[in-house]
Design a protein around this motif. Sequence first.
Motif, PDB file in Angstrom:
ATOM      1  N   ILE A 106       0.724  -1.500   0.312  1.00 51.37           N
ATOM      2  CA  ILE A 106       0.009  -0.220   0.115  1.00 51.37           C
ATOM      3  C   ILE A 106       0.895   1.289   0.170  1.00 51.37           C
ATOM      4  O   ILE A 106       0.617   2.436  -0.668  1.00 51.37           O
ATOM      5  CB  ILE A 106      -0.926  -0.072   1.198  1.00 51.37           C
ATOM      6  N   GLY A 107       1.607   1.453   0.300  1.00 53.73           N
ATOM      7  CA  GLY A 107       3.241   2.318   0.750  1.00 53.73           C
ATOM      8  C   GLY A 107       3.528   2.420  -1.163  1.00 53.73           C
ATOM      9  O   GLY A 107       3.867   3.787  -1.104  1.00 53.73           O
ATOM     10  N   LEU A 108       4.086   1.499  -1.129  1.00 54.98           N
ATOM     11  CA  LEU A 108       4.514   1.241  -3.170  1.00 54.98           C
ATOM     12  C   LEU A 108       2.731   1.944  -3.691  1.00 54.98           C
ATOM     13  O   LEU A 108       3.163   2.735  -5.120  1.00 54.98           O
ATOM     14  CB  LEU A 108       4.542   0.514  -3.597  1.00 54.98           C
ATOM     15  N   PHE A 109       2.173   1.601  -3.344  1.00 60.63           N
ATOM     16  CA  PHE A 109       0.904   2.740  -4.064  1.00 60.63           C
ATOM     17  C   PHE A 109       1.158   3.475  -3.914  1.00 60.63           C
ATOM     18  O   PHE A 109       0.697   4.907  -4.731  1.00 60.63           O
ATOM     19  CB  PHE A 109      -0.640   1.576  -3.138  1.00 60.63           C
ATOM     20  N   ALA A 110       1.047   4.546  -2.458  1.00 59.61           N
ATOM     21  CA  ALA A 110       1.506   5.657  -2.329  1.00 59.61           C
ATOM     22  C   ALA A 110       2.405   6.773  -3.075  1.00 59.61           C
ATOM     23  O   ALA A 110       2.254   7.706  -3.583  1.00 59.61           O
ATOM     24  CB  ALA A 110       1.204   6.540  -0.620  1.00 59.61           C
ATOM     25  N   GLY A 153       2.986   1.495  -9.018  1.00 56.23           N
ATOM     26  CA  GLY A 153       2.028   1.936  -7.651  1.00 56.23           C
ATOM     27  C   GLY A 153       0.845   1.538  -8.170  1.00 56.23           C
ATOM     28  O   GLY A 153       0.001   0.780  -6.528  1.00 56.23           O
ATOM     29  N   PHE A 154       0.550   1.223  -9.004  1.00 53.14           N
ATOM     30  CA  PHE A 154      -1.595   0.156  -9.240  1.00 53.14           C
ATOM     31  C   PHE A 154      -0.603  -1.297  -8.631  1.00 53.14           C
ATOM     32  O   PHE A 154      -1.657  -2.050  -8.546  1.00 53.14           O
ATOM     33  CB  PHE A 154      -1.882   0.511 -10.539  1.00 53.14           C
ATOM     34  N   SER A 155       0.220  -1.573  -9.625  1.00 56.47           N
ATOM     35  CA  SER A 155       0.393  -3.016  -8.780  1.00 56.47           C
ATOM     36  C   SER A 155       0.971  -3.320  -7.482  1.00 56.47           C
ATOM     37  O   SER A 155       0.118  -4.759  -7.711  1.00 56.47           O
ATOM     38  CB  SER A 155       1.983  -3.306  -9.888  1.00 56.47           C
ATOM     39  N   GLY A 156       1.369  -1.947  -6.945  1.00 57.84           N
ATOM     40  CA  GLY A 156       1.092  -2.278  -5.586  1.00 57.84           C
ATOM     41  C   GLY A 156       0.421  -2.429  -4.987  1.00 57.84           C
ATOM     42  O   GLY A 156      -0.238  -3.750  -3.708  1.00 57.84           O
ATOM     43  N   PHE A 157      -0.813  -1.767  -5.473  1.00 60.49           N
ATOM     44  CA  PHE A 157      -2.374  -1.661  -4.907  1.00 60.49           C
ATOM     45  C   PHE A 157      -3.021  -3.195  -5.414  1.00 60.49           C
ATOM     46  O   PHE A 157      -3.608  -3.366  -4.269  1.00 60.49           O
ATOM     47  CB  PHE A 157      -2.942  -0.414  -5.113  1.00 60.49           C
ATOM     48  N   ILE A 158      -2.990  -3.441  -6.601  1.00 58.94           N
ATOM     49  CA  ILE A 158      -3.341  -4.298  -6.784  1.00 58.94           C
ATOM     50  C   ILE A 158      -3.220  -6.230  -6.092  1.00 58.94           C
ATOM     51  O   ILE A 158      -3.054  -6.818  -5.429  1.00 58.94           O
ATOM     52  CB  ILE A 158      -3.154  -4.955  -8.112  1.00 58.94           C
ATOM     53  N   VAL A 159      -1.059  -6.110  -5.979  1.00 58.28           N
ATOM     54  CA  VAL A 159      -0.734  -7.825  -5.023  1.00 58.28           C
ATOM     55  C   VAL A 159      -1.435  -7.323  -3.263  1.00 58.28           C
ATOM     56  O   VAL A 159      -1.461  -7.684  -2.690  1.00 58.28           O
ATOM     57  CB  VAL A 159       0.603  -7.376  -4.927  1.00 58.28           C
ATOM     58  N   GLY A 184      -8.834  -6.141  -6.002  1.00 63.73           N
ATOM     59  CA  GLY A 184      -7.670  -6.408  -6.353  1.00 63.73           C
ATOM     60  C   GLY A 184      -8.010  -6.987  -7.836  1.00 63.73           C
ATOM     61  O   GLY A 184      -7.023  -6.125  -8.562  1.00 63.73           O
ATOM     62  N   VAL A 185      -8.982  -8.086  -7.772  1.00 64.02           N
ATOM     63  CA  VAL A 185      -8.858  -8.484  -9.392  1.00 64.02           C
ATOM     64  C   VAL A 185      -9.525  -7.293 -10.862  1.00 64.02           C
ATOM     65  O   VAL A 185      -9.160  -7.604 -11.547  1.00 64.02           O
ATOM     66  CB  VAL A 185      -9.971 -10.404  -9.231  1.00 64.02           C
ATOM     67  N   LEU A 186     -10.372  -6.811 -10.246  1.00 62.96           N
ATOM     68  CA  LEU A 186     -11.908  -5.940 -11.180  1.00 62.96           C
ATOM     69  C   LEU A 186     -10.558  -5.112 -11.608  1.00 62.96           C
ATOM     70  O   LEU A 186     -10.476  -3.909 -12.435  1.00 62.96           O
ATOM     71  CB  LEU A 186     -12.087  -4.858 -10.373  1.00 62.96           C
TER      72      LEU A 186
END
Length: 235
Positions: A106-110, A153-159, A184-186
């Motif tokens: 989530i920090g990576l997403f940020a 960032g989006f990859s961080g959120f998905i995982v 995550g899947v959507l």
Amino acid sequence: MARSRVSSANPSTSDSLSNFDATTRRLLACGIAAGPLYLVVGFAQAFTRKGFDPAHNDLSVLANGALGWIQIANLIITGVLTLLCAAGLRRVLRGGTGQLWGPLLIGLFALGLIGAGVFVADPMNGFPLGTPAGHPTNPTLHGFLHFVTGGIGFSGFIVGALVISQRFFADGERFLGWFSVVTGVLFLFAFVGIATGSTRALIVLGFTAAVVLAWIWLAVVSVRFRKPERVSPDT
């Protein structure tokens, strides 16, 4: 995970835990505020700035033009709020599934949000007014870095959503577990769609819907972990 149960016979311990809980709650409140801020500011621009078509332009393109600073600030501020939320998640996800990778992802997403604000997307598909239709014929370095930082960032959120789903399942919270999986899947499918470069309404609106869902998910997770029984006294 240890719970915030404090004996009244030990005031100093009680005060320490109270302060810890307050700090954690404030950090997680940032995750509740980030989404509404991003969406209100983003959609307010989407429906008022000339030349922007919500069906064919994603919100990041709003960082261009004379008022582009608004969306730049929006991305950076919401990124900082999300990073603070990740710090709050680090405090409550102690012991068990997802304690390390959940907050880190989530920090990576940020950081991806902040990077997407620093590196502005290229003008495209008619926005700002006067920009040719379609994608830029000569992409800039900052436009490329926008795509890269956003993608990371989006990859961080998905995982991260999938990792945190396993924490909910382990805690017996199946609804939140499945909500996290579905989110995550959507988001993965929506991101793949927009990454193809398509400006079709179905793709762009689908991605926008996934962004809204992602912010709802972060707010729901933040609310859930703000409950007192979720806070660990360990420091």
